[in-house]
Write a protein that holds these residues in place. Structure first.
Motif, PDB file in Angstrom:
ATOM      1  N   VAL A 111       5.161   3.537   2.567  1.00  0.00           N
ATOM      2  CA  VAL A 111       4.746   2.372   1.785  1.00  0.00           C
ATOM      3  C   VAL A 111       4.878   1.157   2.699  1.00  0.00           C
ATOM      4  O   VAL A 111       5.935   0.948   3.310  1.00  0.00           O
ATOM      5  N   VAL A 112       3.816   0.370   2.801  1.00  0.00           N
ATOM      6  CA  VAL A 112       3.777  -0.776   3.707  1.00  0.00           C
ATOM      7  C   VAL A 112       3.416  -2.021   2.921  1.00  0.00           C
ATOM      8  O   VAL A 112       2.482  -2.003   2.104  1.00  0.00           O
ATOM      9  N   ALA A 114       0.847  -1.188   0.000  1.00  0.00           N
ATOM     10  CA  ALA A 114       0.000   0.000   0.000  1.00  0.00           C
ATOM     11  C   ALA A 114       0.884   1.239   0.000  1.00  0.00           C
ATOM     12  O   ALA A 114       1.793   1.359   0.823  1.00  0.00           O
ATOM     13  N   ASP A 115       0.589   2.173  -0.923  1.00  0.00           N
ATOM     14  CA  ASP A 115       1.441   3.337  -1.159  1.00  0.00           C
ATOM     15  C   ASP A 115       0.671   4.619  -0.852  1.00  0.00           C
ATOM     16  O   ASP A 115      -0.374   4.891  -1.457  1.00  0.00           O
ATOM     17  N   ALA A 135      -6.220  -0.291   3.866  1.00  0.00           N
ATOM     18  CA  ALA A 135      -5.258  -1.224   4.473  1.00  0.00           C
ATOM     19  C   ALA A 135      -5.526  -1.379   5.964  1.00  0.00           C
ATOM     20  O   ALA A 135      -5.872  -0.410   6.645  1.00  0.00           O
ATOM     21  N   PRO A 136      -5.377  -2.588   6.487  1.00  0.00           N
ATOM     22  CA  PRO A 136      -5.586  -2.777   7.930  1.00  0.00           C
ATOM     23  C   PRO A 136      -4.514  -2.061   8.733  1.00  0.00           C
ATOM     24  O   PRO A 136      -3.384  -1.856   8.255  1.00  0.00           O
ATOM     25  N   PRO A 137      -4.845  -1.673   9.961  1.00  0.00           N
ATOM     26  CA  PRO A 137      -3.851  -0.995  10.807  1.00  0.00           C
ATOM     27  C   PRO A 137      -2.728  -1.944  11.191  1.00  0.00           C
ATOM     28  O   PRO A 137      -2.922  -3.163  11.279  1.00  0.00           O
ATOM     29  N   VAL A 138      -1.560  -1.383  11.432  1.00  0.00           N
ATOM     30  CA  VAL A 138      -0.401  -2.181  11.825  1.00  0.00           C
ATOM     31  C   VAL A 138      -0.025  -1.844  13.257  1.00  0.00           C
ATOM     32  O   VAL A 138      -0.293  -0.743  13.747  1.00  0.00           O
ATOM     33  N   GLY A 139       0.594  -2.825  13.923  1.00  0.00           N
ATOM     34  CA  GLY A 139       0.919  -2.669  15.325  1.00  0.00           C
ATOM     35  C   GLY A 139       2.405  -2.552  15.578  1.00  0.00           C
ATOM     36  O   GLY A 139       3.168  -2.110  14.710  1.00  0.00           O
ATOM     37  N   PRO A 140       2.844  -2.968  16.759  1.00  0.00           N
ATOM     38  CA  PRO A 140       4.241  -2.778  17.154  1.00  0.00           C
ATOM     39  C   PRO A 140       5.197  -3.689  16.400  1.00  0.00           C
ATOM     40  O   PRO A 140       4.814  -4.708  15.825  1.00  0.00           O
ATOM     41  N   VAL A 141       6.451  -3.313  16.429  1.00  0.00           N
ATOM     42  CA  VAL A 141       7.508  -4.109  15.810  1.00  0.00           C
ATOM     43  C   VAL A 141       7.723  -5.385  16.618  1.00  0.00           C
ATOM     44  O   VAL A 141       7.826  -5.347  17.838  1.00  0.00           O
ATOM     45  N   VAL A 142       7.785  -6.521  15.916  1.00  0.00           N
ATOM     46  CA  VAL A 142       8.124  -7.788  16.579  1.00  0.00           C
ATOM     47  C   VAL A 142       9.541  -8.241  16.238  1.00  0.00           C
ATOM     48  O   VAL A 142      10.090  -9.120  16.885  1.00  0.00           O
ATOM     49  N   TYR A 172       7.202  -8.095  -7.084  1.00  0.00           N
ATOM     50  CA  TYR A 172       7.918  -7.598  -5.906  1.00  0.00           C
ATOM     51  C   TYR A 172       6.966  -6.812  -5.019  1.00  0.00           C
ATOM     52  O   TYR A 172       5.904  -6.337  -5.439  1.00  0.00           O
ATOM     53  N   LEU A 173       7.352  -6.712  -3.742  1.00  0.00           N
ATOM     54  CA  LEU A 173       6.706  -5.849  -2.767  1.00  0.00           C
ATOM     55  C   LEU A 173       7.623  -4.667  -2.500  1.00  0.00           C
ATOM     56  O   LEU A 173       8.830  -4.760  -2.732  1.00  0.00           O
ATOM     57  N   LYS A 174       7.072  -3.588  -1.975  1.00  0.00           N
ATOM     58  CA  LYS A 174       7.894  -2.411  -1.696  1.00  0.00           C
ATOM     59  C   LYS A 174       7.559  -1.884  -0.309  1.00  0.00           C
ATOM     60  O   LYS A 174       6.397  -1.908   0.122  1.00  0.00           O
ATOM     61  N   VAL A 175       8.588  -1.419   0.404  1.00  0.00           N
ATOM     62  CA  VAL A 175       8.392  -0.701   1.663  1.00  0.00           C
ATOM     63  C   VAL A 175       9.214   0.579   1.607  1.00  0.00           C
ATOM     64  O   VAL A 175      10.282   0.613   0.979  1.00  0.00           O
ATOM     65  N   ASP A 176       8.718   1.624   2.252  1.00  0.00           N
ATOM     66  CA  ASP A 176       9.420   2.907   2.236  1.00  0.00           C
ATOM     67  C   ASP A 176       8.965   3.703   3.456  1.00  0.00           C
ATOM     68  O   ASP A 176       7.880   3.484   3.994  1.00  0.00           O
ATOM     69  N   GLY A 177       9.825   4.633   3.860  1.00  0.00           N
ATOM     70  CA  GLY A 177       9.492   5.497   4.975  1.00  0.00           C
ATOM     71  C   GLY A 177       8.961   6.835   4.549  1.00  0.00           C
ATOM     72  O   GLY A 177       8.082   7.412   5.195  1.00  0.00           O
ATOM     73  N   VAL A 178       9.497   7.379   3.449  1.00  0.00           N
ATOM     74  CA  VAL A 178       9.057   8.661   2.908  1.00  0.00           C
ATOM     75  C   VAL A 178       9.069   8.555   1.385  1.00  0.00           C
ATOM     76  O   VAL A 178      10.142   8.496   0.787  1.00  0.00           O
ATOM     77  N   PRO A 179       7.874   8.507   0.742  1.00  0.00           N
ATOM     78  CA  PRO A 179       6.531   8.434   1.322  1.00  0.00           C
ATOM     79  C   PRO A 179       6.296   7.076   1.984  1.00  0.00           C
ATOM     80  O   PRO A 179       7.035   6.120   1.742  1.00  0.00           O
TER      81      PRO A 179
END
Length: 537
Positions: A92-93, A69-70, A143-150, A83-90
């Motif tokens: 992306v989860v 989700a972007d 997108a569903p909410p995300v929780g703490p880091v495991v 592929y999947l992508k993750v980013d902090g700015v902007p």
């Protein structure tokens, strides 16, 4: 394994502010069949499993759905690509769902995924609640909410496998969803279930692979082989060792063994960040050599570490060749705590031989030990304790170094923690010959003990230096240091060591000069004392 209660769920953008809290990252945990192999495109890294030895019930599950989700394209679905992508700015989860129905409720699990691009901070794995989502319908808006880091990977290289312990989320009650995030503003690509290197959830988690044995198998190719599981890394020395280290760190620690011979990094170096309870063991100081050589205008320490906790390096030689560069050392421990360096020889370094550094903001270098080591032929100090406290240096032989034999040093006035002193260190039973500057130098600091050392022929590169020198700038604490039982003399025909003991500054208060010192035979005299309230015993 002790399980923790899941935390409050938040939307993806807010979740990125939580930070990683429990690093259990490992690279390339062993696949479950002997035929599974993965190759890194950058240096032909491979990972294999022996096939036998794991429990018959262990399963490597692929996702039943994955998508990303972007925030910049909040209504667009990204669920069909390779592929999947993750980013902090902007923001992306990435989301991955696995069907773990039938797994033991008390099972353990490791999430594995293949990163196609590198990251200096890596990827976080987060809990996701039970809110439904679809691979072909997921968007940033729904997108569903995300929780703490495991768990968190830590720094990753392109083309490598990452594994994170997710045991607390594997309950056997049904599907489980993980969110992958990063706080870095450089995005990371991860192979999706539509790609060749599909993500896996291994249930239960594989056994610890410690120890790893590192051997050379070609002109520039090395292997790290688990002596317990047969799991193997093949590639450049840097890559196979760093991969094995990261894996062991994520499994609670372990041992990297080097056999006899020379292990050549070329111009590479080991970059080891935030690692605990990992030891590097050679076959002996005279048998195992870890070597590199570089002319880069950057730090190129063979052991370049940050945040090491209870790390051990022993029974080997480190040779760090190249033109002089003051901060490029052989063994560098930034923010190192409870580190042990034992029976290690350093026979070349562009800068210092061994350094413990606690100067930067948030760093605390304390409780370390260097013993029975040999340092010779380095460009700068043999051993430096830089804003490092409660460290012991004992039984070491230091000779023909360009700087001080041993330096107990404060940080500079321009450091993140300006003028942070080194306190309560113990230097005992060391032999120092032909240091280029002082045999032992203490610049600021309190309650350091300099005892039973044998120092000869210092100041052979820089004139006007001493066997033992204690000094401080105005206003920087320097008190209660102890000097006892030392020999500091010059037996050369043309003497260079000025004083056996030189207390240089009036700001050095209440120095204790104890019994048993022998400061005869120096160029200018036994002791010169400009200190305040020195106590002679």
């Amino acid at each position: 394994m002790t399980r923790t209660t899941r935390g409050r769920l938040v939307r993806p953008a807010a979740a990125l502010g939580l930070g990683a809290v429990a690093a259990y990252a490992v690279l390339a945990v062993a696949p479950t069949t002997a035929t599974t192999a993965h190759a890194a495109t950058s240096d032909h890294l491979t990972a294999r499993a022996a096939g036998a030895g794991g429990p018959a019930t262990r399963a490597a599950l692929n996702p039943v759905a994955d998508a990303w989700a972007d925030s910049m394209n909040p209504t667009r679905n990204q669920g069909a690509g390779s592929y999947l992508k993750v980013d902090g700015v902007p923001v992306v989860v990435a989301y991955l769902r696995f069907d773990v129905r039938g797994a033991d409720a008390d099972s353990t699990g490791v999430l594995r995924f293949h990163v196609e691009t590198g990251s200096s901070t890596g990827v976080e794995v987060r809990d996701v609640g039970d809110e439904p989502w679809g691979e072909t319908t997921l968007t940033y808006h729904n997108a569903p909410p995300v929780g703490p880091v495991v768990g968190s990977s830590g720094p990753v290289e392109a083309g490598t496998w990452v594994s994170v312990d997710v045991s607390e989320l594997v309950t056997g009650n049904g599907p489980v969803t993980f969110a992958l995030t990063t706080g870095n503003d450089t995005g990371v690509r991860i192979t999706s279930r539509e790609g060749t290197e599909k993500p896996e959830l291994i249930v239960p988690a594989p056994p610890s692979p410690s120890p790893y044995l590192v051997t050379k198998i070609g002109s520039s190719t090395y292997q790290a082989v688990s002596e317990t599981t047969g799991h193997t890394y093949t590639g450049r020395l840097k890559t196979v060792v760093e991969s094995a280290v990261t894996e062991l760190d994520g499994r609670g620690g372990g041992t990297i063994r080097f056999g006899a011979g020379t292990f050549d990094l070329g111009t590479d170096y080991f970059k080891i960040v935030e690692v605990a309870d990992v030891e590097f063991v050679g076959a002996g100081m005279d048998l195992t050599v870890i070597r590199n050589s570089s002319s880069a205008s950057a730090d190129t320490e063979p052991f370049n570490t940050k945040g090491a906790v209870r790390m051990t390096i022993r029974d080997l030689t480190v040779s760090a060749g190249g033109p002089t560069r003051s901060t490029s050392d052989a063994l560098d421990f930034d923010d190192g705590v409870d580190v042990l360096v034992e029976r290690v020889r350093v026979n070349a370094a562009r800068g210092r031989g061994i350094v413990f550094d606690g100067k930067n903001q948030g760093w605390s270098s304390t409780g370390n030990t260097v013993r029975d080591c040999v340092v010779t032929g380095v460009a700068s100090d043999g051993i430096e304790l830089l804003a490092a406290s409660r460290t012991t240096v004992t039984g070491c032989r230091i000779s023909h170094v360009g700087g001080h034999g041993i330096q107990v040093n404060r940080s500079s006035s321009g450091a993140d923690q300006p003028n942070k002193t080194s306190d309560r260190n113990v230097l005992t039973g060391n032999r120092i010959d032909q240091a280029g500057q002082d045999g032992v130098s203490v610049d600021g600091g309190e309650a350091n003990q300099i005892m039973n050392n044998h120092i000869t022929n210092s100041s052979d590169d820089t004139s006007g230096r001493d066997g033992i020198r204690i000094t401080t700038p105005s206003g920087i604490p320097c008190q209660d240091n102890i000097v006892a039982g030392n020999i500091a003399t010059d037996d050369q025909s043309a003497r260079t060591q000025r004083y056996g003991l030189h207390i240089v500054a009036s700001g050095c208060r209440a120095t204790v000069v104890g019994p048993g010192n022998d400061f005869a035979g120096n160029l200018s005299g036994a002791i010169r004392d400009v200190g305040t309230g020195t106590l002679y015993q």
